[in-house]
Write a protein that holds these residues in place. Structure first.
Motif, mmCIF file in Angstrom:
data_model
loop_
_atom_site.group_PDB
_atom_site.id
_atom_site.type_symbol
_atom_site.label_atom_id
_atom_site.label_comp_id
_atom_site.label_asym_id
_atom_site.label_seq_id
_atom_site.Cartn_x
_atom_site.Cartn_y
_atom_site.Cartn_z
ATOM 1 N N ALA A 230 0.824 -1.208 0.000
ATOM 2 C CA ALA A 230 0.000 0.000 0.000
ATOM 3 C C ALA A 230 0.859 1.259 0.000
ATOM 4 O O ALA A 230 0.521 2.261 -0.649
ATOM 5 N N SER A 231 1.992 1.214 0.701
ATOM 6 C CA SER A 231 2.869 2.389 0.778
ATOM 7 C C SER A 231 3.554 2.696 -0.543
ATOM 8 O O SER A 231 4.039 3.813 -0.749
ATOM 9 N N ALA A 232 3.616 1.716 -1.437
ATOM 10 C CA ALA A 232 4.189 1.970 -2.758
ATOM 11 C C ALA A 232 3.239 2.793 -3.621
ATOM 12 O O ALA A 232 3.673 3.475 -4.552
ATOM 13 N N LEU A 233 1.950 2.733 -3.305
ATOM 14 C CA LEU A 233 0.944 3.443 -4.098
ATOM 15 C C LEU A 233 0.410 4.680 -3.393
ATOM 16 O O LEU A 233 -0.097 5.600 -4.035
ATOM 17 N N LEU A 234 0.511 4.698 -2.075
ATOM 18 C CA LEU A 234 0.035 5.826 -1.285
ATOM 19 C C LEU A 234 1.197 6.443 -0.527
ATOM 20 O O LEU A 234 2.271 5.873 -0.440
ATOM 21 N N ASP A 235 0.938 7.604 0.044
ATOM 22 C CA ASP A 235 1.903 8.157 0.993
ATOM 23 C C ASP A 235 1.988 7.207 2.186
ATOM 24 O O ASP A 235 0.979 6.683 2.651
ATOM 25 N N ASN A 236 3.209 6.967 2.690
ATOM 26 C CA ASN A 236 3.352 5.976 3.753
ATOM 27 C C ASN A 236 2.659 6.375 5.047
ATOM 28 O O ASN A 236 2.253 5.521 5.838
ATOM 29 N N VAL A 237 2.509 7.677 5.274
ATOM 30 C CA VAL A 237 1.769 8.127 6.456
ATOM 31 C C VAL A 237 0.298 7.742 6.339
ATOM 32 O O VAL A 237 -0.327 7.278 7.300
ATOM 33 N N THR A 238 -0.264 7.924 5.151
ATOM 34 C CA THR A 238 -1.655 7.528 4.915
ATOM 35 C C THR A 238 -1.839 6.047 5.191
ATOM 36 O O THR A 238 -2.816 5.625 5.816
ATOM 37 N N THR A 239 -0.880 5.252 4.757
ATOM 38 C CA THR A 239 -0.970 3.803 4.937
ATOM 39 C C THR A 239 -0.998 3.415 6.406
ATOM 40 O O THR A 239 -1.843 2.620 6.838
ATOM 41 N N VAL A 240 -0.082 3.967 7.206
ATOM 42 C CA VAL A 240 -0.055 3.569 8.618
ATOM 43 C C VAL A 240 -1.284 4.080 9.360
ATOM 44 O O VAL A 240 -1.743 3.446 10.319
ATOM 45 N N LEU A 241 -1.837 5.201 8.920
ATOM 46 C CA LEU A 241 -3.074 5.680 9.535
ATOM 47 C C LEU A 241 -4.223 4.701 9.314
ATOM 48 O O LEU A 241 -5.107 4.557 10.165
ATOM 49 N N LEU A 242 -4.224 4.028 8.178
ATOM 50 C CA LEU A 242 -5.282 3.073 7.864
ATOM 51 C C LEU A 242 -5.019 1.702 8.493
ATOM 52 O O LEU A 242 -5.947 1.017 8.918
ATOM 53 N N VAL A 243 -3.748 1.283 8.558
ATOM 54 C CA VAL A 243 -3.425 -0.062 9.025
ATOM 55 C C VAL A 243 -3.336 -0.136 10.550
ATOM 56 O O VAL A 243 -3.701 -1.159 11.154
ATOM 57 N N ALA A 244 -2.879 0.921 11.203
ATOM 58 C CA ALA A 244 -2.669 0.877 12.659
ATOM 59 C C ALA A 244 -3.936 0.525 13.445
ATOM 60 O O ALA A 244 -3.865 -0.309 14.371
ATOM 61 N N PRO A 245 -5.102 1.113 13.134
ATOM 62 C CA PRO A 245 -6.301 0.729 13.894
ATOM 63 C C PRO A 245 -6.635 -0.756 13.761
ATOM 64 O O PRO A 245 -7.070 -1.390 14.729
ATOM 65 N N VAL A 246 -6.425 -1.311 12.570
ATOM 66 C CA VAL A 246 -6.662 -2.742 12.358
ATOM 67 C C VAL A 246 -5.695 -3.562 13.223
ATOM 68 O O VAL A 246 -6.085 -4.550 13.862
ATOM 69 N N THR A 247 -4.458 -3.145 13.263
ATOM 70 C CA THR A 247 -3.435 -3.847 14.038
ATOM 71 C C THR A 247 -3.791 -3.884 15.518
ATOM 72 O O THR A 247 -3.686 -4.927 16.179
ATOM 73 N N LEU A 248 -4.204 -2.746 16.056
ATOM 74 C CA LEU A 248 -4.563 -2.676 17.469
ATOM 75 C C LEU A 248 -5.712 -3.624 17.796
ATOM 76 O O LEU A 248 -5.710 -4.291 18.831
ATOM 77 N N LEU A 249 -6.661 -3.715 16.896
ATOM 78 C CA LEU A 249 -7.809 -4.585 17.126
ATOM 79 C C LEU A 249 -7.439 -6.064 16.986
ATOM 80 O O LEU A 249 -7.900 -6.905 17.763
ATOM 81 N N VAL A 250 -6.604 -6.404 16.003
ATOM 82 C CA VAL A 250 -6.147 -7.791 15.847
ATOM 83 C C VAL A 250 -5.419 -8.242 17.113
ATOM 84 O O VAL A 250 -5.680 -9.334 17.650
ATOM 85 N N CYS A 251 -4.493 -7.414 17.576
ATOM 86 C CA CYS A 251 -3.707 -7.771 18.760
ATOM 87 C C CYS A 251 -4.590 -7.881 20.001
ATOM 88 O O CYS A 251 -4.362 -8.736 20.866
ATOM 89 N N ASP A 252 -5.592 -7.013 20.092
ATOM 90 C CA ASP A 252 -6.506 -7.090 21.227
ATOM 91 C C ASP A 252 -7.279 -8.408 21.202
ATOM 92 O O ASP A 252 -7.448 -9.062 22.236
#
Length: 429
Positions: free
Chosen positions: A107-129
């Protein structure tokens, strides 16, 4: 004398950020205030200068995407993706990390990498929870994967856009020259994750089984809003990829998308503004002012010109120094103003030559600046954003906790990049 005082103030602020004796936002604001007191920075240089001021494109890109993420969160889509990802990985922690790292890098190859982590981080927190895992190693890995993946294309990382505008290199040039090594680096990075975070991959069969029994479709709370928000997000992503043809900065695209998302959602401001990392935005402002002061007094430019005089026409040496020097400096100062300052120096070294060995200087600058951002917690925008999201959710990541892994990853990826540049452009060219 002023130059020495500016360097001393920057170093002091950086030490405060690194040691965390005070909050990083306070340290950045203290450093910015010191630059004003020293007379290097005024309102014009801080707020209106493209070379030395706050990069409002970065700030408003972040703000716009944070608002869109805030609207998306109300639909339950992140819970859906978290359950989906955990089920596809069979609840096994390392498989989950590999999946999230690959998704982030691509995703970071096609988007700004900041945009990517903003979208992926919430998913990560929920998976780990759901799986009872510590999310910190996963978040650190995603920040680094975003910086590696963003190196692959012209639009993946802001420094690449600066390089393209100075060099005349096209989107296809970046794909042909940068993507091959990025694929290799990503595979090596996954291997490093297996070693660096091995103590975090504790498999809990009961929790994994509980996740496997969940129906991710039940997590969606507002299907109508989800459909509208996804259409808007899709248009924003198209705008990012085609922003040069549309003559719109990514920040404008993000703000337009945020406005549209707010309009169709009819949510209360507190619901979508709750996702905005205000402390992160303020930290960026202070950091930009400090780095701008270094540019204003000529410190960064002097380093670049010293490089030019030292290497002369020895292109392999020049490529090696640009790669290594960019990696080191991009870990200490934001890589956007760094690349903007050094790009004219590289342009002078390359001249009008189009042979592979001269062009290697551009690829060395891109690889060094993009990959060097992984070396410290403040080396890249994505790192700062991840630290802010983690802290907001009760998972504090210290400067040194990030940096001890970052130095390992940067050393490995930069070394492999040097081997790639040497082999492709000086041995096989």
């Amino acid at each position: 004398m002023t130059t020495y005082l500016v360097v001393a103030a920057f170093a002091a602020a950086y030490i405060l950020i690194a040691t965390e004796r005070i909050h990083r936002v306070a340290a950045a604001l203290w450093g910015a205030a010191a630059m004003v007191v020293l007379g290097v920075v005024d309102a014009k240089t801080a707020f209106f200068s493209e070379e030395t001021g706050i990069d409002w494109n970065v700030v408003f890109l972040l703000l716009g995407m944070m608002v869109i993420v805030g609207v998306l969160r109300q639909t339950g889509v992140f819970e859906y993706l978290a359950i989906w990802a955990a089920k596809r990985a069979g609840g096994r922690p390392f498989a989950v990390m590999v999946m999230l790292v690959v998704i982030t890098a691509v995703a970071s190859a096609l988007l700004d990498n900041v945009t990517t982590v903003l979208l992926v981080a919430p998913v990560t927190l929920l998976v780990c929870d759901r799986l009872g895992l510590n999310p910190v190693p996963f978040l650190i890995a995603e920040a680094m994967a975003s910086n590696i993946g963003g190196t692959a294309t012209l639009v993946g990382d802001p420094p690449n856009i600066i390089i393209a505008s100075r060099s005349g290199l096209s989107f296809n040039d970046f794909v042909l020259n940068m993507t091959p090594i990025v694929v290799v680096l990503l595979l090596v990075f996954i291997g490093l994750c297996r070693v660096m975070f091995r103590r975090s991959f504790t498999y809990d069969a009961e929790k994994a089984e509980a996740v496997m029994e969940l129906d991710e479709r039940e997590a969606i709370e507002d299907r109508g809003l989800l459909l509208k928000a996804l259409v808007i997000l899709g248009l924003v992503l198209v705008g990012f990829v085609s922003h040069s043809a549309l003559h719109l900065e990514p920040s404008i695209v993000a703000l337009l998308g945020a406005g549209a998302a707010v309009a169709v959602s009819r949510l209360e401001p507190g619901e979508y503004l709750g996702e905005v990392e205000w402390s992160t935005l303020v930290f960026f402002g202070g950091l930009f002012v400090m780095v701008g002061a270094l540019v204003e007094v000529g410190v960064v430019g002097s380093v670049g010109h010293a490089l030019t005089e030292a290497v002369g026409d020895r292109l392999l040496l020049a490529t090696s120094v640009v790669l290594g020097g960019s990696a080191v400096l991009s870990g200490m100062v934001d890589n956007i103003p760094y690349v903007a300052t050094l790009a004219p120096v590289i342009q002078d070294l390359v001249g009008k030559s189009t042979d592979a060995q001269h062009q290697a200087l551009w690829w060395a600058l891109g690889l060094g600046a993009d990959l060097g951002g992984n070396s410290t917690a403040v080396g890249a925008s994505a790192n700062v954003v991840i630290l802010g999201i983690a802290a907001r959710n009760g998972h504090r990541i210290s400067f040194w906790q990030f940096t001890k892994y970052g130095l390992v990853v940067t050393s490995a990826t930069v070394t492999l990049s040097w081997a790639y540049l040497w082999l492709r452009y000086f041995v096989l060219a």
